[in-house]
Design an enzyme around this catalytic site. Structure first.
Site, PDB file in Angstrom:
ATOM      1  N   CYS A 299       0.824  -1.151   0.055  1.00  0.00           N
ATOM      2  CA  CYS A 299       0.010  -0.139   0.121  1.00  0.00           C
ATOM      3  C   CYS A 299       0.673   1.376  -0.039  1.00  0.00           C
ATOM      4  O   CYS A 299       0.467   2.354  -0.669  1.00  0.00           O
ATOM      5  CB  CYS A 299      -0.779  -0.093   1.197  1.00  0.00           C
ATOM      6  SG  CYS A 299      -2.267  -1.356   0.931  1.00  0.00           S
TER       7      CYS A 299
ATOM      8  N   HIS B  71      -3.565   7.250   0.797  1.00  0.00           N
ATOM      9  CA  HIS B  71      -3.692   6.235   0.057  1.00  0.00           C
ATOM     10  C   HIS B  71      -5.185   5.588   0.292  1.00  0.00           C
ATOM     11  O   HIS B  71      -5.677   5.630   1.691  1.00  0.00           O
ATOM     12  CB  HIS B  71      -3.020   4.908   0.844  1.00  0.00           C
ATOM     13  CG  HIS B  71      -3.399   3.470   0.753  1.00  0.00           C
ATOM     14  ND1 HIS B  71      -3.394   3.031  -0.781  1.00  0.00           N
ATOM     15  CD2 HIS B  71      -3.337   2.530   1.736  1.00  0.00           C
ATOM     16  CE1 HIS B  71      -3.727   1.727  -0.397  1.00  0.00           C
ATOM     17  NE2 HIS B  71      -3.716   1.523   0.761  1.00  0.00           N
TER      18      HIS B  71
ATOM     19  N   ASN C 136      -9.584  -0.426  -2.713  1.00  0.00           N
ATOM     20  CA  ASN C 136      -8.143  -0.311  -2.516  1.00  0.00           C
ATOM     21  C   ASN C 136      -7.395  -0.874  -3.562  1.00  0.00           C
ATOM     22  O   ASN C 136      -7.644  -2.017  -3.769  1.00  0.00           O
ATOM     23  CB  ASN C 136      -8.106  -0.786  -1.177  1.00  0.00           C
ATOM     24  CG  ASN C 136      -6.602  -0.841  -0.649  1.00  0.00           C
ATOM     25  OD1 ASN C 136      -5.649  -0.503  -1.501  1.00  0.00           O
ATOM     26  ND2 ASN C 136      -6.251  -1.096   0.561  1.00  0.00           N
TER      27      ASN C 136
END
Length: 336
Positions: A115, A263, A293
């Site tokens: 991530c 993020h 995501n």
């Protein structure tokens, strides 16, 4: 000494839209359950059999970024590719991009920081350019999660979160040290590595031969595992710390932030950080509602959309921040 500056941005997402209602047809979940916990309404999943892979999506985003930069592909003198979902166990997709774009034999580096992968990749590019080693670097974040998810009720806690897509930027030399990337900040805490993990196949745990030999239909080691509450609690703390670290490094205050692009892990995390920093909706950009995501792709995807929508303008202070598996986290402070 130079600064580095983002001069071109691109993105690519698959055409196939998968809504929360679509997921409820093959796992025990609902739009209400997913939206309440994550803020996600839909995501893009690559259609099996299509030509979309992590590498090819990265190439499509890269082509757009290079075109928008005003450079020619042969002006690129280094490639950095961030992903957790490479087409092959090795080599990584960086060399695939070099070949697909028919770029001369420049170096290609792959970053495996999940991530926070794009933040790490951008930091590497920034420092290569600041030292004068390279002039124009292509940085890509691309992910194809959908082929590796447990799409049953057993895996719903993770599978509903992730989507496929890619984003890319061209980072170039900037002689005005008051413009471009002002600073980058990177951290890790490996003691929590197994709180968000895919264990197999791995040389240290279970390799392909073990998986084949056991032939265990209940084996979950090669599906993503996430201790959701633990990750959330750590994320909100680390996000705040690393954003403040970047601001303080550059003698900036919260009020100086023109655009924060976090993020896209969970809309609730972004909303928590927005409230803590006292930012308005116009100062934070989120698109997790549409894409889920996309790990290493999430920040360049969001950055590209924010720029396309006119939400980022010359002279703006832009803050990028990420937290993810590892645990790793980081921030980038940019004077656009």
């Amino acid at each position: 000494m130079y600064n580095s500056k983002i001069i071109g941005i691109g993105k690519y997402v698959p055409d196939n839209v998968v809504t929360n209602q679509d997921l409820s047809k093959f796992m025990d979940t609902s739009d209400e359950w997913i939206t309440e916990r994550t803020g996600i309404k839909e995501r893009r999943w690559v259609t099996p059999g299509s030509d979309d892979t992590t590498a090819t999506m990265g190439v499509k985003a890269a082509k757009q970024a290079i075109e928008r930069s005003g450079l020619d592909k042969d002006d690129i003198d280094f490639i950095i590719f961030a992903t957790l979902s490479p087409d092959m166990y090795f080599p990584g997709p960086g060399v695939q991009v070099q070949h697909a774009l028919d770029i001369k034999t420049v170096g290609a580096l792959d970053v495996r920081n999940q991530c926070s992968g794009f933040i790490y990749a951008l930091s590497v590019a920034d420092n290569f350019i600041k030292t004068g080693m390279y002039k124009n670097i292509l940085v890509i974040g691309s992910e194809l999660h959908s082929h590796g998810l447990d799409k049953t009720t057993r895996g719903r806690g993770v599978s509903v979160i992730f989507g496929d897509g890619a984003g890319a930027v061209v980072v170039s030399r900037e002689e005005d040290t008051n413009k471009g990337i002002l600073s980058t900040h990177l951290h890790s805490q490996g003691e929590h590595a197994e709180e968000l993990v895919v264990k197999a196949p791995g040389m240290g745990t279970r390799w392909v031969t073990d998986i084949i030999a056991d032939n265990d239909e209940n084996d979950e080691s090669y599906f993503p595992y996430m201790n959701g509450q633990f990750v959330f609690k750590n994320a909100v703390v680390r996000f705040s710390e690393v954003i403040m670290e970047g601001l303080m490094k550059n003698n900036l205050q919260k009020e100086n932030i023109d655009m924060l692009i976090p993020h896209q892990a969970n809309l609730r995390i972004a909303q928590f950080i927005q409230k803590k920093f006292g930012l308005t909706d116009d100062q934070v950009f989120n698109n997790i509602m549409r894409y889920g995501n996309t790990t290493a792709a999430s920040i360049p995807l969001a950055l590209c959309e924010a720029w396309e929508e006119g939400k980022i303008n010359e002279g703006d202070t832009v803050v990028l921040a990420a937290f993810g598996s590892g645990f790793t986290w980081g921030s980038v402070i940019i004077k656009w």
